[in-house]
Motif scaffolding. Structure first.
Motif, PDB file in Angstrom:
ATOM      1  N   UNK A  16      44.369  38.281  32.010  1.00 44.30           N
ATOM      2  CA  UNK A  16      43.968  37.756  33.321  1.00 44.30           C
ATOM      3  C   UNK A  16      45.186  37.332  34.138  1.00 44.30           C
ATOM      4  N   UNK A  19      46.884  40.375  35.458  1.00 46.59           N
ATOM      5  CA  UNK A  19      46.115  40.924  36.583  1.00 46.59           C
ATOM      6  C   UNK A  19      46.377  40.152  37.866  1.00 46.59           C
ATOM      7  N   UNK A  20      46.416  38.851  37.743  1.00 44.29           N
ATOM      8  CA  UNK A  20      46.688  38.021  38.928  1.00 44.29           C
ATOM      9  C   UNK A  20      48.062  38.314  39.479  1.00 44.29           C
ATOM     10  N   UNK A  23      48.023  41.617  41.266  1.00 45.25           N
ATOM     11  CA  UNK A  23      47.376  41.486  42.582  1.00 45.25           C
ATOM     12  C   UNK A  23      48.308  40.815  43.583  1.00 45.25           C
ATOM     13  N   UNK A  34      54.032  46.002  55.929  1.00 45.20           N
ATOM     14  CA  UNK A  34      53.639  45.638  57.298  1.00 45.20           C
ATOM     15  C   UNK A  34      54.814  45.062  58.073  1.00 45.20           C
ATOM     16  N   UNK A  35      55.588  44.198  57.392  1.00 47.36           N
ATOM     17  CA  UNK A  35      56.747  43.591  58.070  1.00 47.36           C
ATOM     18  C   UNK A  35      57.750  44.664  58.453  1.00 47.36           C
ATOM     19  N   UNK A  38      56.489  46.406  61.461  1.00 43.36           N
ATOM     20  CA  UNK A  38      56.664  45.544  62.641  1.00 43.36           C
ATOM     21  C   UNK A  38      58.108  45.563  63.120  1.00 43.36           C
TER      22      UNK A  38
ATOM     23  N   UNK B  56      45.453  52.686  57.388  1.00 34.49           N
ATOM     24  CA  UNK B  56      46.533  52.512  58.347  1.00 34.49           C
ATOM     25  C   UNK B  56      46.466  53.659  59.351  1.00 34.49           C
ATOM     26  N   UNK B  73      51.244  44.910  62.037  1.00 33.83           N
ATOM     27  CA  UNK B  73      50.390  43.872  61.437  1.00 33.83           C
ATOM     28  C   UNK B  73      50.130  42.757  62.441  1.00 33.83           C
ATOM     29  N   UNK B 125      51.515  37.507  64.058  1.00 35.75           N
ATOM     30  CA  UNK B 125      51.381  36.862  62.739  1.00 35.75           C
ATOM     31  C   UNK B 125      52.170  35.561  62.621  1.00 35.75           C
ATOM     32  N   UNK B 187      37.579  48.139  47.244  1.00 40.29           N
ATOM     33  CA  UNK B 187      37.884  47.673  45.888  1.00 40.29           C
ATOM     34  C   UNK B 187      37.008  46.478  45.556  1.00 40.29           C
ATOM     35  N   UNK B 192      38.495  33.810  41.087  1.00 39.24           N
ATOM     36  CA  UNK B 192      38.256  32.503  40.478  1.00 39.24           C
ATOM     37  C   UNK B 192      37.609  31.579  41.517  1.00 39.24           C
ATOM     38  N   UNK B 196      41.084  33.222  44.302  1.00 38.74           N
ATOM     39  CA  UNK B 196      42.220  34.061  43.900  1.00 38.74           C
ATOM     40  C   UNK B 196      41.712  35.239  43.075  1.00 38.74           C
ATOM     41  N   UNK B 197      42.311  36.375  43.289  1.00 38.68           N
ATOM     42  CA  UNK B 197      41.869  37.571  42.583  1.00 38.68           C
ATOM     43  C   UNK B 197      42.366  37.541  41.146  1.00 38.68           C
ATOM     44  N   UNK B 198      41.419  37.734  40.216  1.00 40.34           N
ATOM     45  CA  UNK B 198      41.787  37.765  38.799  1.00 40.34           C
ATOM     46  C   UNK B 198      41.944  39.202  38.317  1.00 40.34           C
ATOM     47  N   UNK B 199      41.124  40.065  38.884  1.00 43.62           N
ATOM     48  CA  UNK B 199      41.087  41.417  38.328  1.00 43.62           C
ATOM     49  C   UNK B 199      40.474  42.350  39.363  1.00 43.62           C
ATOM     50  N   UNK B 200      40.957  43.591  39.380  1.00 39.83           N
ATOM     51  CA  UNK B 200      40.303  44.616  40.200  1.00 39.83           C
ATOM     52  C   UNK B 200      39.483  45.471  39.250  1.00 39.83           C
TER      53      UNK B 200
END
Lengths: 78, 553
Positions: A16, A19-20, A23, A34-35, A38, B56, B73, B125, B187, B192, B196-200
């Motif tokens: 886990x 994975x975090x 991500x 993206x930056x 830009x 995009x 962006x 941004x 996706x 949690x 926050x993304x734990x897994x895809x």
């Protein structure tokens, strides 16, 4: 048995966490892409001929250059 | 207490515990068996989410790879008014961070009947981040892609605009919307309690839009726009348009309209200014149209360049009198001289000999009365009278470019055919998509090489000795034609004060690499194509020849 269970739990927690991290790295990559885009857009805008010409004439008070025509002559093969 | 009483109390306690345990067991069974699916779905929805991954949008480049339209962006700021505790302070924070007027923002944030309001779509941004750093409850932020035109004015009416939802609304952005858009991805993530993304757990990849490379050259485009602005200002004209095209390929190097505008400010500009008038608007071409009759007469063998005509200053055609621009006596002119001296009487005489049917055929053969097929939306096909609508006097005005309406792009395609030794190539703006093959435009022979050579010679004389001398570029031979056409007055006649001045030509005359057209709408102080439009042609041609390093013939 208890050690086995503890091991399985620890493994799942590690997966886990990984994975975090993946991500987060994904999001960082997207943000950097993206930056970059830009910045590229700002660069193109800054380098635009119209903008440079405007600054040259209105801010720096430079004169428009006289028109000069260059002619390329054909070389005589003798 | 007797033992009996004690035993009774113990049995009562046991019964009570057993009852509670049984209820708990039944409840657990109910939740895990009967409600299992519903509760499982609730849990899944709380920790799983399917997110759309927007594609995009492809970049639009000029022929040298300089960005003309690019996705950048941006951050959209929204608010939930029901969660904002102090709308006044929140509005002031928005003003401070985003630069919006607090007086306009406050009513949105104070409206507790709504749970969602946009504060600003596609904000910068950095500015959005400064608001986010204030940690004001009730504000939300998400990333979006905003279409940016870094060259601002350059090619604005050609590029068009992609709106706030990143969809093409006009111009090439609209024409190429499918190509530039791509497809959305998806996706499914496990998150949690903090989001926050734990897994895809699942993903369906999308694809970004394709990049498009145009035939436009940003340097030539910029120069053309500058020259048009100077010309329009100098002659206090209503508007001006110009096109620069490579006759060998049909690729358009520049297409400009003045007054122009900043492409990033498209929504603030009037519809009239937004149009790419060189493609969508028509004008009566005047003398530049004479090549149609002359080319047709040469091609059919009716005349040769040296065929002689005895021409009075004025002739009667049905109920109309046609005369030349400059008063003169009766003269003998060759076909060559009729075009190079732009004699109305001469062209009408040849048209009458050619006949209405053949004149009409040649008008259509040169592509007038139908779209050129240029890859741009909203192209006008012009206005050409159907043969059955011709009156007796029509043969006296259409051949000299009145009573017919054409677009600048139709006119440059016609002159491109003469420049390209009789072969017309479909004008186009897109060179290639992504890494794909270059666009192969339609080619069509209009006249023979001999006829195009003859007409080219006549057009050279227009510039060397005739009305187009102001189009000369030192060191180069130019071929072209001036046009000065009165505009319709709306009452069935022609204005005596509103004209369209034009010049269309190509250079170098012998092996043309550039065809250039300039039109100026309602110039004041002078009306003649040779005075108003020809000098603009010369300036554009001089720049483009040097820039592209095109040697003289």
């Amino acid at each position: 048995m208890a050690a086995l269970l503890a091991g399985i739990v620890a493994l799942n927690v590690a997966v886990l966490r990984l994975n975090m991290q993946v991500e987060q790295l994904d999001n960082q990559r997207d943000e950097l892409v993206s930056k970059r885009e830009n910045i590229q857009s700002q660069l193109t805008s800054t380098a635009a001929a119209g903008r440079i010409e405007e600054i040259a004439t209105k801010t720096l008070h430079l004169g428009t250059p006289a028109s000069t025509t260059y002619l390329e002559l054909k070389h005589r093969g003798d | 207490m007797t033992a009996r009483v004690a035993n009774r109390r113990i049995r009562l306690l046991i019964a009570l515990f057993a009852t509670v345990f049984a209820i708990a067991l039944l409840r657990a069974g109910w939740l895990q068996a009967v409600r299992a699916q519903a509760l499982g779905s609730m849990a899944t929805s709380q920790h799983r989410e399917t997110i759309e991954v927007p594609p995009h949008r492809g970049t639009i480049y000029d022929r040298l790879g300089v960005e003309l339209g690019v996705g950048t962006r941006a951050t959209t700021v929204y608010a939930n008014p029901r969660q904002i505790q102090d709308p006044r302070a929140a509005a002031l924070a928005v003003q401070q961070s985003l630069g919006l007027d607090a007086a306009n923002v406050y009513p949105l944030l104070a409206d507790r009947s709504r749970g969602f309001v946009y504060v600003e779509r596609q904000a910068d941004p950095g500015l959005a981040q400064s608001l986010q750093d204030k940690h004001i409850q009730g504000f939300g932020f998400y990333d979006e892609e905003r279409r940016d035109y870094p060259q601002k004015h350059l090619g604005a009416s050609v590029l068009g605009y992609a709106g706030v939802d990143n969809k093409g609304l006009s111009g090439l952005e609209l024409q190429l919307d499918k190509t530039l858009t791509g497809t959305r991805g998806e996706k499914t993530i496990v998150k949690d309690p903090f989001g926050r993304t734990l897994e895809v757990v699942d993903s369906k990849p999308g694809s970004d839009g394709e990049n498009v490379y145009l035939t436009l050259d940003h340097s030539i485009q910029g120069q053309v726009e500058r020259v048009l602005e100077e010309t329009r200002t100098r002659w206090a004209a209503k508007s001006a348009s110009a096109i620069v095209m490579d006759p060998r390929t049909g690729g358009i190097l520049a297409i400009a309209n003045d007054p122009g505008y900043d492409a990033n400010r498209f929504p603030d500009v009037s519809q009239d200014r937004q149009r790419n008038r060189a493609v969508t608007d028509t004008y009566e071409p005047g003398s530049t149209f004479k090549i149609v009759t002359i080319s047709g007469a040469l091609e059919t063998g009716l005349v040769t360049p040296s065929t002689k005509f005895t021409l009075p200053y004025e002739i009667q055609v049905a109920d109309r009198k046609i005369h030349d621009a400059e008063p003169r006596g009766t003269e003998t002119m060759t076909t060559d001289q009729i075009l190079s001296r732009s004699s109305n009487v001469g062209v009408v005489t040849i048209a009458e000999a050619l006949g209405q049917t053949r004149v009409n055929d040649w008008i259509h053969r040169f592509g007038f009365g139908r779209p050129t097929g240029i890859d741009f939306p909203g192209e006008s096909k012009g206005i050409v009278l159907a043969p059955e609508e011709w009156s007796g006097s029509t043969i006296g005005n259409v051949p000299i470019g009145q009573g017919i309406a054409v677009t600048p792009v139709q006119m440059i395609a016609a002159y491109g055919a003469i420049a390209n030794r009789g072969v017309m190539i479909e004008p186009h703006l897109v060179d290639r998509v992504g890494d794909g093959q270059r666009v192969q435009p339609v080619r069509r022979r209009i006249v023979s090489t001999t006829t195009s050579d003859q007409v080219r010679h006549m057009l050279r004389e227009v510039v060397e000795e005739g009305s187009g001398t102001a189009a000369q570029v030192p060191g180069y031979r130019i071929a072209g034609k001036t046009g000065t056409a009165a505009k319709p007055d709306g009452a069935g006649g022609y204005s005596t004060s509103a004209y369209v001045a034009s010049f269309v030509g190509f250079v170098p005359a012998k092996h043309p690499r550039l065809v250039i057209l300039v039109t100026v709408d309602e110039p004041r102080g002078a009306i003649w194509g040779g005075v108003v439009a020809a000098p603009a042609f010369a300036e554009i041609a001089n720049f483009a020849l040097q820039y592209l390093e095109i040697p003289p013939d």
